[in-house]
Design a protein around this motif. Structure first.
Motif, mmCIF file in Angstrom:
data_model
loop_
_atom_site.group_PDB
_atom_site.id
_atom_site.type_symbol
_atom_site.label_atom_id
_atom_site.label_comp_id
_atom_site.label_asym_id
_atom_site.label_seq_id
_atom_site.Cartn_x
_atom_site.Cartn_y
_atom_site.Cartn_z
ATOM 1 N N TRP A 1 0.828 -1.210 0.000
ATOM 2 C CA TRP A 1 0.000 0.000 0.000
ATOM 3 C C TRP A 1 0.859 1.255 0.000
ATOM 4 C CZ3 TRP A 1 -4.545 -0.393 -1.750
ATOM 5 C CH2 TRP A 1 -5.360 -1.478 -1.458
ATOM 6 N N ALA B 1 -5.169 2.102 2.466
ATOM 7 C CA ALA B 1 -6.185 1.833 1.444
ATOM 8 C C ALA B 1 -7.230 2.939 1.436
ATOM 9 C CB ALA B 1 -6.830 0.476 1.706
ATOM 10 N N SER C 1 -2.576 -1.084 6.882
ATOM 11 C CA SER C 1 -2.993 -1.340 5.503
ATOM 12 C C SER C 1 -4.340 -0.692 5.225
ATOM 13 C CB SER C 1 -3.115 -2.837 5.249
ATOM 14 O OG SER C 1 -1.870 -3.446 5.310
#
Lengths: 153, 505
Positions: free
Chosen positions: B149, B476, B472
């Motif tokens: 990411w 995102a 993460s």
């Protein structure tokens, strides 16, 4: 000639779509290394396939949103640029490696001056160009060869 | 040992005659490089990297840091005197610097730019010392999912911010960089990909040849394409004056704010000095009582722009050192240079070279002192340098563009790569595609590829951990918001609600 127009965007979109298709196809047909018994999620073609698909999506968006730049940039001399690109390309691709470095660089620098330093008369340009070319080629060549121990091309 | 002690110790270690000599010549060279239209900080750092291969590690890094600081500062010279930013970072400087020069206050403007740059860099260095160690420590907890990411975030945010009004072009630029990074042996199984059977491509496209081409040769072509610049008439007689401390004190809030904004912009991957300058300039204009003077020769606008772009330099090094993700294009070259000289940037830097971050901060301090001294003392010399005709300068630059990438691997193929990326870089500029995301894509492509596949191996092909692990999930969400903001109707809707948006008069 402008390159920030809607037409240029559309041509770029078509090229990008073509690259996307090639990437997707290349990723799909890439060796999956089954004989090495690798995990199926780690195949080398995974990211190229994803990038190919994303490139096609971007190409569609670019084609659809293509428009002329809101503010036209002041235009320069394409002739001077093309001449500089051509002469520099001849030096980098054809002369370097084929001729001794010092000779190639002297010819390139002297030629560049003769082509673009248009204020002086031709004979003076040729003489100053040759002198400047020898000094530049000698200076850079000696620096890399003897100070940095690089084998010159 | 505390951070301050480590910093003092690193600074003391650099107080040798040889180190100070390196600081002097590299900063001076950087200022020349930055001040000449056609030579950018990225090109300067990339070309100088090729000259440091045989130098001792610390001396090489010192030289490159000083070149970076000097070149970003040097861009203000031509911005003020020629109305042409020596580097893209100085575009905002030209808005107020050139009108000041036309009013006969070029010397004062350059003095103010010097002071602003120095203070901006110092603010950035302070934040570098404060933020880099905890960030590196936090990054030690990153796994493959987070690095995937992070790499994607770098590409998206860089494309978004450098693409300006057309973020799609920024994304496409980053995408092309990622595609280029796929060429050659992959990072997990060493399988040769996308070379078309061309053996020279087995090792991939070299970062240095690509960057020297995209920023060096492309710049040579751009300079030859543009009309020759004209120097502001009144500056030819060179009225010189130093900025009074009182003036700087008047702008203390602007300076501190611009320094912080510049540093924070620097931390954002692949964004760079020009955005730092514009963001600082815009913030200063919003809050200044003299906002009507902005663009017509405002000393506050000039100070904000110069402080902002210089503060990006240490800011860009924060993610470069701790995450191996460059905050700017020159920082990308610096990452390559660090690898060449045996330093592995990334979360492990605190373990492998615990004092290196402080050494970098000390190097930047010395570079800053050097720009202060040279900037105030050598103004007439810089004015003379700006008069070098491009027909004399450009062939020398291109000769260095050819020999530099060749020197690293001694392969003629790398010269061809440089030429190809030069033509690509020029075409991208003409079509208004930002080049920084392309470079970031080449750098982050390998990280993105390896992190995605390693993550999938760890999760046995399950995508859920990419979205459920806290860091993460945060990345995102950030990426999703960034892309959402790039959609034109959403942007227009937000702009309509922005109270600071300029109303048409």
């Amino acid at each position: 000639m402008r390159m920030d127009t809607a037409r240029a965007d559309r041509i770029t979109a078509i090229l990008l779509a073509a690259i996307g298709v090639i990437m997707l196809w290349a990723g799909w047909t890439m060796d999956r290394l089954e004989f090495r018994d690798i995990h199926p999620a780690s195949i080398p073609g995974l990211l190229p396939m994803i990038l190919g698909a994303v490139a096609m999506v971007c190409a569609v968006l670019l084609f659809v949103s293509a428009q002329d730049a809101p503010q036209a940039a002041p235009q320069g001399s394409w002739g001077a640029m093309a001449l500089a690109a051509l002469w520099s390309g001849v030096y980098a691709v054809l002369m370097v490696g084929a001729l001794p470095y010092y000779v190639a660089t002297t010819i390139y620098v002297a030629g560049f001056l003769m082509l673009f330093d248009r204020e002086a008369p031709l004979l003076r340009r040729a003489i100053t160009g040759a002198v400047f070319g020898i000094v530049t080629a000698g200076g850079i060549g000696v620096l890399f060869r003897y100070a940095f121990l690089i084998r010159l091309p | 040992m505390t951070g301050l002690e480590s910093f003092a110790s690193a600074l003391w270690a650099l107080m040798t005659p040889m180190a100070l000599f390196h600081v002097a010549w590299a900063t001076l060279l950087g200022i020349f490089v930055g001040s000449l239209p056609g030579l950018t900080a990225t090109m300067g750092v990339a070309l100088l990297t090729t000259l440091t291969y045989t130098m001792e590690r610390d001396a090489a890094i010192l030289v490159l840091m000083c070149m970076y600081v000097g070149a970003i500062y040097g861009g203000s010279r031509s911005a003020i005197l020629l109305n042409i930013p020596g580097t893209p970072a100085s575009a905002a400087t030209a808005l107020d610097g050139f009108p000041l020069a036309q009013k006969g206050r070029a010397g004062y403007a350059m003095g103010l730019a010097t002071a602003g740059s120095a203070i901006g860099t110092l603010v950035g260095i302070f934040l570098l010392v404060m933020l880099a160690p905890p960030l590196a420590e936090a990054a030690l907890r990153f796994g493959s999912f987070e690095f995937f990411w992070l790499a994607l975030f770098g590409i998206v945010i860089s494309g978004q911010l450098t693409g300006g009004s057309a973020p799609l072009k920024g994304y496409i630029s980053g995408l092309i960089g990622l595609m280029v990074a796929m060429i050659g042996a992959d990072g997990i199984h060493s399988h040769i990909r996308l070379t078309g059977g061309w053996d020279d491509l087995n090792g991939g496209i070299g970062l240095i040849p690509a960057m020297v081409g995209a920023f060096g040769f492309a710049e040579v072509l751009s300079v030859m394409w543009q009309a020759a610049p004209q120097m502001a008439e009144k500056t030819r007689r060179g009225a010189r004056s130093l900025p009074r401390l009182l003036h700087l004190w008047r702008y203390k809030f602007t300076i501190v704010r611009s320094g912080v904004i510049g540093t924070l912009v620097g931390i954002i991957p692949g964004v760079g000095e020009d955005i730092g300058a514009w963001a600082s300039y815009a913030a200063a204009r919003r809050t200044s009582p003299e906002r009507d003077e902005f663009g017509t020769g405002s000393t506050e606008g000039l100070t904000a722009a110069e402080t902002g772009n210089s503060a990006v330099v240490p800011g860009a090094l924060i993610p470069a050192l701790t995450l191996a993700v460059p905050g700017s294009a020159p920082a990308a070259v610096l990452i390559a240079a660090l690898f060449i000289h045996g330093i592995r940037p990334g979360p492990m830097i605190l373990i492998e070279a615990p004092n290196f971050i402080y050494s970098v901060a000390a190097m930047l301090v010395l570079g800053t002192l050097a720009i202060l001294i040279f900037g105030l003392a050598l103004t007439p010399l810089f004015i003379q340098v700006l008069r070098i005709p491009r027909a004399w300068l450009m062939p020398v630059v291109f000769t260095l563009c050819v020999i530099g990438p060749y020197a690293l691997t001694q392969r003629i193929f790398d010269i061809w790569v440089m030429v190809a990326f030069g033509l690509l870089g020029f075409a991208m500029r003409q079509m208004r595609y930002p080049v920084a995301p392309l470079v970031l894509g080449i750098i982050l492509g390998d990280l993105l590829d390896k992190s995605l596949r390693r993550g999938l191996i760890l999760s046995d092909g399950d995508l859920a951990p990419f979205f459920t692990r806290p860091i993460s999930a945060a990345f995102a969400a950030l990426i999703a918001v960034s892309i959402l903001l790039a959609i034109p109707p959403v942007r227009r809707g937000l702009a309509a609600r922005n109270p600071f948006a300029r109303k048409p008069s």
